[in-house]
Design a protein around this motif. Sequence first.
Motif, PDB file in Angstrom:
ATOM      1  N   GLU A  34      -1.799   1.482  -3.903  1.00  0.00           N
ATOM      2  CA  GLU A  34      -2.294   0.197  -3.410  1.00  0.00           C
ATOM      3  C   GLU A  34      -3.715  -0.019  -3.865  1.00  0.00           C
ATOM      4  OE1 GLU A  34      -1.650  -1.254   0.616  1.00  0.00           O
ATOM      5  OE2 GLU A  34      -0.198   0.367   0.858  1.00  0.00           O
ATOM      6  N   ALA A  54      -6.341   7.465  13.461  1.00  0.00           N
ATOM      7  CA  ALA A  54      -4.874   7.492  13.595  1.00  0.00           C
ATOM      8  C   ALA A  54      -4.366   8.916  13.775  1.00  0.00           C
ATOM      9  CB  ALA A  54      -4.228   6.846  12.371  1.00  0.00           C
ATOM     10  N   SER A  82      -4.988  -0.672   8.510  1.00  0.00           N
ATOM     11  CA  SER A  82      -3.947  -0.282   9.452  1.00  0.00           C
ATOM     12  C   SER A  82      -2.555  -0.378   8.824  1.00  0.00           C
ATOM     13  CB  SER A  82      -4.036  -1.131  10.718  1.00  0.00           C
ATOM     14  OG  SER A  82      -4.206  -2.487  10.398  1.00  0.00           O
ATOM     15  N   ALA A  83      -2.290  -1.453   8.053  1.00  0.00           N
ATOM     16  CA  ALA A  83      -0.970  -1.608   7.449  1.00  0.00           C
ATOM     17  C   ALA A  83      -0.719  -0.488   6.442  1.00  0.00           C
ATOM     18  CB  ALA A  83      -0.856  -2.964   6.767  1.00  0.00           C
ATOM     19  N   GLY A 123       0.071   2.824   8.009  1.00  0.00           N
ATOM     20  CA  GLY A 123       1.476   2.823   8.418  1.00  0.00           C
ATOM     21  C   GLY A 123       2.390   3.109   7.235  1.00  0.00           C
ATOM     22  N   ARG A 124       2.114   2.458   6.114  1.00  0.00           N
ATOM     23  CA  ARG A 124       2.973   2.619   4.935  1.00  0.00           C
ATOM     24  C   ARG A 124       2.899   4.030   4.358  1.00  0.00           C
ATOM     25  NH1 ARG A 124       2.928  -2.898   3.041  1.00  0.00           N
ATOM     26  NH2 ARG A 124       0.757  -2.685   2.447  1.00  0.00           N
ATOM     27  N   LYS A 158       6.326   8.963   3.779  1.00  0.00           N
ATOM     28  CA  LYS A 158       6.346  10.406   3.995  1.00  0.00           C
ATOM     29  C   LYS A 158       5.506  11.141   2.954  1.00  0.00           C
ATOM     30  CE  LYS A 158      10.189  10.536   6.977  1.00  0.00           C
ATOM     31  NZ  LYS A 158       9.524   9.536   7.833  1.00  0.00           N
ATOM     32  N   GLN A 207       2.558   6.695   6.027  1.00  0.00           N
ATOM     33  CA  GLN A 207       3.425   7.537   6.864  1.00  0.00           C
ATOM     34  C   GLN A 207       4.886   7.230   6.595  1.00  0.00           C
ATOM     35  OE1 GLN A 207       1.921   8.031  11.033  1.00  0.00           O
ATOM     36  NE2 GLN A 207       0.521   6.413  10.428  1.00  0.00           N
ATOM     37  N   GLN A 208       5.152   5.938   6.359  1.00  0.00           N
ATOM     38  CA  GLN A 208       6.528   5.525   6.088  1.00  0.00           C
ATOM     39  C   GLN A 208       7.035   6.166   4.795  1.00  0.00           C
ATOM     40  OE1 GLN A 208       6.830   1.297   5.797  1.00  0.00           O
ATOM     41  NE2 GLN A 208       9.069   1.320   5.639  1.00  0.00           N
TER      42      GLN A 208
END
Lengths: 288, 399
Positions: free
Chosen positions: B202, B245, B212-213, B216-217, B222, B219-220
Amino acid sequence: MDIIALSGINIVYAVASLFLLAAGLSIIFGMMGVINLAHGEFLMLGGFAFVLSVNAGIDFWISMFVVAPLVVMFIGMVMERLIVRHLYGRTVETILATWGVSLFLIGVTSVTLGYQQLGVSAPLGSVEIGDYRVGGYTFFIIGLAVAVLAFLYAILRWSSFGLKARGTMQNASTAATLGVNVGYVYSATFGLGAAISGLAGAAFAPIAGVTPVSGLTYIGKAFITVIAGGPLPLIGTSTASLLLGFINSAVTAISTPVLGEIALLAAAILLLRLLPAGITGRFFRGGL
Amino acid sequence: MVVNRRTILKNAIGATTLLSAPFLMKTAALGSDPIRVGVLLDLSGPLEVLGRPKVNCVQLAAETLNAAGGVLGREVELKIYDTQSDNQLYAQYAQQSALRDRVAVVHGGITSAAREIVRPILGRAQTLYFYNMIYEGGLCDRNTFVTGPTPPQLLAKLIPYMIEKFGPKIYTVAADYNFGHDSAASAASIAAQHGGEIVGEEFFPLDANDFSATIGRIQQAKADSVFNIFISPPQEAFYGQWAAAGLSGKIGLAGHAFGDSGEVRRLPADVVEGITVAKNYLDEIDTPANAAFRARYKERFPDEAVIGTLGPTDYQGMMLWAAGVEKAGDTAREKVVEALETGISIDGPSGAVTVDPATHHCILDVYLAEVQDGRFAIQEHWAAQRPVENDDSCNLTAG
């Protein structure tokens, strides 16, 4: 499932942070009509006041809820007394003057505080949602936004100061004939807006850091939110935060942060094309 | 007044001396004429945090050279321009240095964007340019010498280390300009060579401060580790939100520009713990040469807590240039370039620094370190790493 919960939290967080960044401006610009281009610097000064007092050993929460709002309120009231007071109703001059104040504050903080600011870490640990982790501070920001909204609503709706302030903003000379000290009301209302900005700046300092130019990243979004909200300062700003924050974070979640920002701006332009007087110019008339 | 032979003779001698005086003075002055060195670095604005230690090190280098009798017996005179974190000023001051000050060499430039403004101007003005920065690699310019480390030097060590320690899945977050994009591309190709995989990439505008987004991504996806290619201050926001976090220590984190402005001392200890870096220089390098350098820096700049990872590159760049001039016996650009292309070498605080003639980059030592208890703990050290690997696309000495 977890990812849906996580995305939901991120969306609520985006809405809450947009509202917090714009709340102070919704009083100063939305209610008083002063186009305060130094709003970003109010946030920045709140951040600095917070970080400096935490690093000086003052309690984290006292720095955030007492020191930062009071410092910025004081600066705001001085600015109102010296500059803004003489320019009520003169939009172009106000823009120039507050822009000058903005540049002045950036310059002064660059020279005195600089860019080497010590950081403060966010407290409250983290929360596990299935396989994911979210900072506890994210929930604090959401809660703070709700509290600020409730506080502002209560003070403007039910306190005698709120009644006088609303009356003064509607028609200052009539309010004056009824015995309201208009000068004091202007000054206090401006101070209230500045204090809320200082609190918001402090709340973001642990997770976004603070530098003399921090305000520049916030001011655009704050103005877009307040303008899209329309004439009712509180309901307008909160509904606009809801709409724009949702669009921003939803687009960010499915694409990239850059496209999220673009979507926010595009939505604001479209909104103002369809509702030139903002959301509350059309709906929720007669509220706050 | 009586004019006799003696007074005429006296006057004549006086007149001759007087007439020849400008000539005598001029020759004397040429011998002690200082060598001007242009310095373009940011001493104000957001990049001040990076520019300050770099200017300090340039000054330390000039003072060291002058204390040892100067370069070619001439004093080194610095013409320092504060570019104020403003790329437009880079263009203006590059022109001033080359055309008005007529400097022998320009040292400076921090961001890759600033370098690409300065480089063509100095090329046209035929003024030698030293870019003393870690950067994304790929430069091939006869007029420019790069004394900082490149991705083949740093990332070829850092990325395999991250894969081995945390696992193959790497998520890259980067600043949206040439440094971020090119470094991310290098990281991806190095990861692929070592059995790793980039599971997300990114790019963010330079003033981004909400991650924040993205967190999250990450972690998504992995991810096993995150490779951060921001520069301060946005990177500080990222590290703060990462720690908030609760992901520090759970997912590996490497920072390409981390440590460049004393982040380890400035940011809270729980935020920086465990961040991994690969650098040419760290304050913590435990050698006599670095101990001596640290002591001199501390004595000259007593208010500075740390040197940081960037400044010593400027020191080494200045010393390398001075060695080139000494070897050439002249400050003329062409002669200095040829002297440097003999593969000249100096001993800097980070170890030996040797010019690689074909690419005008440097062969350097590389250190890999992790933050432990508010300090960089050096894990590994590689001596004399080449600036390019299996790549002969740049050969400036051919033909």
